[in-house]
Design a protein around this motif. Sequence first.
Motif, PDB file in Angstrom:
ATOM      1  N   ALA A   5      -9.090  -5.832   3.119  1.00  0.00           N
ATOM      2  CA  ALA A   5      -7.771  -5.877   2.473  1.00  0.00           C
ATOM      3  C   ALA A   5      -7.631  -4.774   1.436  1.00  0.00           C
ATOM      4  O   ALA A   5      -6.542  -4.206   1.259  1.00  0.00           O
ATOM      5  CB  ALA A   5      -7.563  -7.243   1.826  1.00  0.00           C
ATOM      6  N   CYS A   6      -8.717  -4.451   0.737  1.00  0.00           N
ATOM      7  CA  CYS A   6      -8.658  -3.372  -0.262  1.00  0.00           C
ATOM      8  C   CYS A   6      -8.357  -2.019   0.385  1.00  0.00           C
ATOM      9  O   CYS A   6      -7.756  -1.140  -0.246  1.00  0.00           O
ATOM     10  CB  CYS A   6      -9.979  -3.285  -1.031  1.00  0.00           C
ATOM     11  SG  CYS A   6     -10.294  -4.657  -2.156  1.00  0.00           S
ATOM     12  N   SER A   7      -8.761  -1.844   1.635  1.00  0.00           N
ATOM     13  CA  SER A   7      -8.553  -0.562   2.308  1.00  0.00           C
ATOM     14  C   SER A   7      -7.145  -0.425   2.872  1.00  0.00           C
ATOM     15  O   SER A   7      -6.729   0.680   3.236  1.00  0.00           O
ATOM     16  CB  SER A   7      -9.571  -0.384   3.440  1.00  0.00           C
ATOM     17  OG  SER A   7      -9.312  -1.278   4.502  1.00  0.00           O
ATOM     18  N   GLY A   8      -6.404  -1.531   2.964  1.00  0.00           N
ATOM     19  CA  GLY A   8      -5.035  -1.472   3.479  1.00  0.00           C
ATOM     20  C   GLY A   8      -4.669  -2.766   4.181  1.00  0.00           C
ATOM     21  O   GLY A   8      -5.516  -3.637   4.404  1.00  0.00           O
ATOM     22  N   PRO A   9      -3.393  -2.946   4.555  1.00  0.00           N
ATOM     23  CA  PRO A   9      -2.961  -4.162   5.246  1.00  0.00           C
ATOM     24  C   PRO A   9      -3.712  -4.341   6.569  1.00  0.00           C
ATOM     25  O   PRO A   9      -4.110  -3.366   7.201  1.00  0.00           O
ATOM     26  CB  PRO A   9      -1.468  -3.924   5.480  1.00  0.00           C
ATOM     27  CG  PRO A   9      -1.076  -2.896   4.484  1.00  0.00           C
ATOM     28  CD  PRO A   9      -2.271  -2.017   4.307  1.00  0.00           C
TER      29      PRO A   9
ATOM     30  N   ALA B 293       2.047  -9.403   4.345  1.00  0.00           N
ATOM     31  CA  ALA B 293       2.539  -8.044   4.600  1.00  0.00           C
ATOM     32  C   ALA B 293       3.341  -8.010   5.894  1.00  0.00           C
ATOM     33  O   ALA B 293       3.555  -6.950   6.462  1.00  0.00           O
ATOM     34  CB  ALA B 293       1.379  -7.072   4.682  1.00  0.00           C
TER      35      ALA B 293
ATOM     36  N   GLU C  22      -9.023   3.302   0.744  1.00  0.00           N
ATOM     37  CA  GLU C  22      -7.888   3.592   1.613  1.00  0.00           C
ATOM     38  C   GLU C  22      -8.173   4.749   2.560  1.00  0.00           C
ATOM     39  O   GLU C  22      -7.613   4.816   3.663  1.00  0.00           O
ATOM     40  CB  GLU C  22      -6.639   3.921   0.773  1.00  0.00           C
ATOM     41  CG  GLU C  22      -6.184   2.795  -0.157  1.00  0.00           C
ATOM     42  CD  GLU C  22      -6.920   2.786  -1.496  1.00  0.00           C
ATOM     43  OE1 GLU C  22      -7.969   3.467  -1.608  1.00  0.00           O
ATOM     44  OE2 GLU C  22      -6.451   2.100  -2.422  1.00  0.00           O
TER      45      GLU C  22
ATOM     46  N   LEU D  75      -4.775 -12.325  -1.748  1.00  0.00           N
ATOM     47  CA  LEU D  75      -4.029 -11.732  -0.646  1.00  0.00           C
ATOM     48  C   LEU D  75      -2.549 -12.114  -0.729  1.00  0.00           C
ATOM     49  O   LEU D  75      -2.200 -13.185  -1.232  1.00  0.00           O
ATOM     50  CB  LEU D  75      -4.587 -12.195   0.709  1.00  0.00           C
ATOM     51  CG  LEU D  75      -6.044 -11.872   1.022  1.00  0.00           C
ATOM     52  CD1 LEU D  75      -6.399 -12.340   2.421  1.00  0.00           C
ATOM     53  CD2 LEU D  75      -6.318 -10.388   0.861  1.00  0.00           C
TER      54      LEU D  75
ATOM     55  N   GLN E 297       0.157 -10.627   9.015  1.00  0.00           N
ATOM     56  CA  GLN E 297      -0.375  -9.461   8.313  1.00  0.00           C
ATOM     57  C   GLN E 297      -0.658  -9.820   6.852  1.00  0.00           C
ATOM     58  O   GLN E 297       0.083 -10.601   6.244  1.00  0.00           O
ATOM     59  CB  GLN E 297       0.638  -8.308   8.344  1.00  0.00           C
ATOM     60  CG  GLN E 297       1.038  -7.870   9.733  1.00  0.00           C
ATOM     61  CD  GLN E 297       0.180  -6.731  10.221  1.00  0.00           C
ATOM     62  OE1 GLN E 297      -0.862  -6.947  10.829  1.00  0.00           O
ATOM     63  NE2 GLN E 297       0.599  -5.533   9.956  1.00  0.00           N
ATOM     64  N   TRP E 298      -1.702  -9.218   6.301  1.00  0.00           N
ATOM     65  CA  TRP E 298      -2.065  -9.491   4.909  1.00  0.00           C
ATOM     66  C   TRP E 298      -2.448  -8.189   4.210  1.00  0.00           C
ATOM     67  O   TRP E 298      -2.911  -7.238   4.839  1.00  0.00           O
ATOM     68  CB  TRP E 298      -3.241 -10.473   4.841  1.00  0.00           C
ATOM     69  CG  TRP E 298      -2.916 -11.789   5.461  1.00  0.00           C
ATOM     70  CD1 TRP E 298      -3.189 -12.195   6.738  1.00  0.00           C
ATOM     71  CD2 TRP E 298      -2.200 -12.866   4.855  1.00  0.00           C
ATOM     72  NE1 TRP E 298      -2.696 -13.452   6.962  1.00  0.00           N
ATOM     73  CE2 TRP E 298      -2.090 -13.897   5.815  1.00  0.00           C
ATOM     74  CE3 TRP E 298      -1.644 -13.066   3.589  1.00  0.00           C
ATOM     75  CZ2 TRP E 298      -1.453 -15.103   5.563  1.00  0.00           C
ATOM     76  CZ3 TRP E 298      -0.999 -14.274   3.328  1.00  0.00           C
ATOM     77  CH2 TRP E 298      -0.914 -15.270   4.302  1.00  0.00           C
ATOM     78  N   ARG E 299      -2.242  -8.179   2.899  1.00  0.00           N
ATOM     79  CA  ARG E 299      -2.624  -7.048   2.060  1.00  0.00           C
ATOM     80  C   ARG E 299      -3.223  -7.585   0.775  1.00  0.00           C
ATOM     81  O   ARG E 299      -3.071  -8.777   0.457  1.00  0.00           O
ATOM     82  CB  ARG E 299      -1.397  -6.177   1.743  1.00  0.00           C
ATOM     83  CG  ARG E 299      -0.306  -6.909   0.977  1.00  0.00           C
ATOM     84  CD  ARG E 299       0.831  -5.991   0.574  1.00  0.00           C
ATOM     85  NE  ARG E 299       1.921  -6.732  -0.070  1.00  0.00           N
ATOM     86  CZ  ARG E 299       1.931  -7.099  -1.352  1.00  0.00           C
ATOM     87  NH1 ARG E 299       0.897  -6.795  -2.136  1.00  0.00           N
ATOM     88  NH2 ARG E 299       2.953  -7.758  -1.862  1.00  0.00           N
ATOM     89  N   ILE E 300      -3.888  -6.708   0.031  1.00  0.00           N
ATOM     90  CA  ILE E 300      -4.452  -7.129  -1.251  1.00  0.00           C
ATOM     91  C   ILE E 300      -3.309  -7.408  -2.213  1.00  0.00           C
ATOM     92  O   ILE E 300      -2.276  -6.741  -2.186  1.00  0.00           O
ATOM     93  CB  ILE E 300      -5.416  -6.053  -1.806  1.00  0.00           C
ATOM     94  CG1 ILE E 300      -6.380  -6.667  -2.835  1.00  0.00           C
ATOM     95  CG2 ILE E 300      -4.675  -4.871  -2.381  1.00  0.00           C
ATOM     96  CD1 ILE E 300      -7.430  -7.553  -2.258  1.00  0.00           C
TER      97      ILE E 300
END
Length: 820
Positions: free
Chosen positions: A419-423, A473, A155, A470, A477-480
């Motif tokens: 995705a691990c780092s943020g949306p 978001a 992040e 995923l 938009q996508w997030r983990i």
Amino acid sequence: MAAVSGESTLPQPSVESGDHDLLPPVFADWLVRRGWRLRAHQRGMIEAGATGRHALLVAATGAGKTLAGFLPSLIELHRGGGSGRVHTLYISPLKALATDVRRNLLMPIEEMGLSIRVETRTGDTPADRRARQKSNPPDILLTTPESLSLMLSHEDAAHLFSGLACIVIDEVHAFGTGKRGDLLQLCMARLQAMRPALRRVALSATVADPDNWRGWLAPGGDIEAVRLVVGEAGADPEIGILLPEGRVPWSGHSGKYAIPAVMEAIEAHGTTIVFVNTRGLAELIFSELWKANDKGLPIGIHHGSLSLEARRKVEEAMADGRIRALVATASLDLGLDWGNVDCVIQMGAPKGASRLIQRIGRANHRLDEPSRAMVVPGNRFEWLETRAALDAIEAGERDADLFRPGSLDVLAQHITAVACSGPFNEDALFAEVRSALPYATLDRATFDRTLGFVRDGGYALKAYDRFRRLAPAGPGQWRIAGPKFVQQHRLNAGIIVEAPALTVRFKNGRKLGTVEEYFASTLVPGDTFQFAGIALEVEGIRDSDLLVRATSKSARIPAYMGARMALTTNLAERVRRMIADPDEWRGFPDDVAEWLRMQMWKSRLPRPDQLLVETFPHEGRHYWLLYPFEGWNAHQALGMLLTKRMERAGLQPLGFQATDYALAIWSVKPVERPAELLTATIMADEFVEWVEQSHLLKRAFREVAVIGGLIERQHPGQRKTGRQVTFSTDLIFDVLMRYQPDHLLIEAAWADARARLTDVGRLGDLIERAGPTMVHEQLSRLSPLAVPVLTIIGREGVSTEATEEALLDMEAALVERAMA
């Protein structure tokens, strides 16, 4: 790294007047104290840095490439001070190279009294140091593509790299055109989006077409954005072919026959590196050298299967000058700056002119003095290959770099890291990915398929929660999907997928390294094998450990399934021209020239554009020999395809043997019309069927499934065995082939099977030229050219002296029959 460790002796201990404008006084004074001056290419790199331009430096080994790459950063950091964040990233293809560069870079920093911190960050870096680097980053961070990708998955990546000004890629030719290069390109695209003014620098001694690499390096592939800096020519290398008895063996590929002469060379020099092409050969040659080491000289061994502790120990001993000789694989090919190495010996054929240049550059690591090396060819074909490599080096030729589209499994891993780092926004990420050259032609539909795979595994797997990585978001938009997927990614990310392996341990827990699982599965308690230069006796297998103890018994050499180095197309073409022109034979050893003359008399030698096919009876079987010179992978694939055709034609094939130069097939019935078997339709019909039915596609799928994140090798506190990983990937493979054969990872596996496992490009070229250029010789007995191929049939798994002697007797009989 000439101007770092002092291996160049430069004639003018002064700084030229024009350099005062480029160098701060502390740098200029340091050069004077050292008796050095700036070389033109180092000046060019400083100028490129001062104007903010990307730069590709192509310079000979010993020319001070690494210092040239770092000088602009050192000057900028000295003038402006550190920002508390990473200023320069150095990317190395090898962990050992990153460690070596740090050691050599610290010397000028300390001698100039610069307040600049340099640290490494690789898979071997302890967790506490990695944590400290996040809170208190160094000015210069030395890392690998895999570790950089992991750092970008956190992040705080944007904060960590918020001061990044430059990325330096060393030995770019070594990995830029493969999957590790794909990953690095995606990481650079991400960093460029964070830092639009980020400057890119690449260094290499052996690129065939610099403009191709300028395009690779530039954001968006804009060649004009990259300044090409070319180093001054160094002294020509001095390379000889070592033939202790003046004759070349018929068969073999290790060069073991020359061990006494190699040992004499080690005794006559200060420090020698003995390069081999495989880990198995490293163990074999080390064992044979130790038997011949009557003076008890300190000799080490280094290859990728040894434990970190073992590798670090020998690297430090080499750096300190405590080792007289080191047997090494490609694990030490690149850039390592051990100034006391004064001899390099290549055991077996080099497989490429560029690779040989890279290896001999480890000796006399000075621009103004020639690197000295010897090559020990394993057999007569290898002698021709070695001669071709030396001629190519003298002509200034380099092996072509083969660029190809980026791999989809690598892209899937990168999307997960993002995705691990943020949306993220899918449109923005698509544009970012397309700015990386390997993915410049990626269409939106394929990107969406890759994103869909990362999101839920694809149509056939989306019902399973474990593949839903995923979550939405917002619009586009996508997030983990949860912390467990972050942990899963960081434990399993990486591009290098080793064959399933077991850890070799003593009972006291000391780890020696790893052997591949399939080799370990052939062992029972009491069996012996050679590893890390030690004869070991198997005590048993416990979980994923192979328990051993030292022994004085004779031992087998482990077999490894690692990728084979293929003969390059450049050398293959040179060998074809060489054997077709008797005028070229005047400087050949007598036995090699006699071998070719006898071949011309008893059969024929093909022209460079011809494919020679020979058929003959031998010991109750019928043989046909093809001499394409297209490399082992292509020949191995062709052998599988032709034997399938022969089965359907009722010729009852019994087996085949491939080498880099030829393919031998034997059968119950004779092949009378080879042109009817070797037609272009074999690629459309048998190739697809063979790959789907064999383990090739499953093997390729296993790798892409691991890289793409479909299968985890590691869980918290537990690592899956190779057998478990293989079982899982085989199960999913069968499901996908049945319900979704167009799945993204099946497509990626096909791409790997075509390009890497079967070398389909060269195979296709071979088959395409076969029809119009084939010349068929029907012989009454084997030809001289066939002897080196036939003598290796049955050599796999040789483990006793009696068996070896029997095979040598068989070779003598073959030679007598062919040369009579």
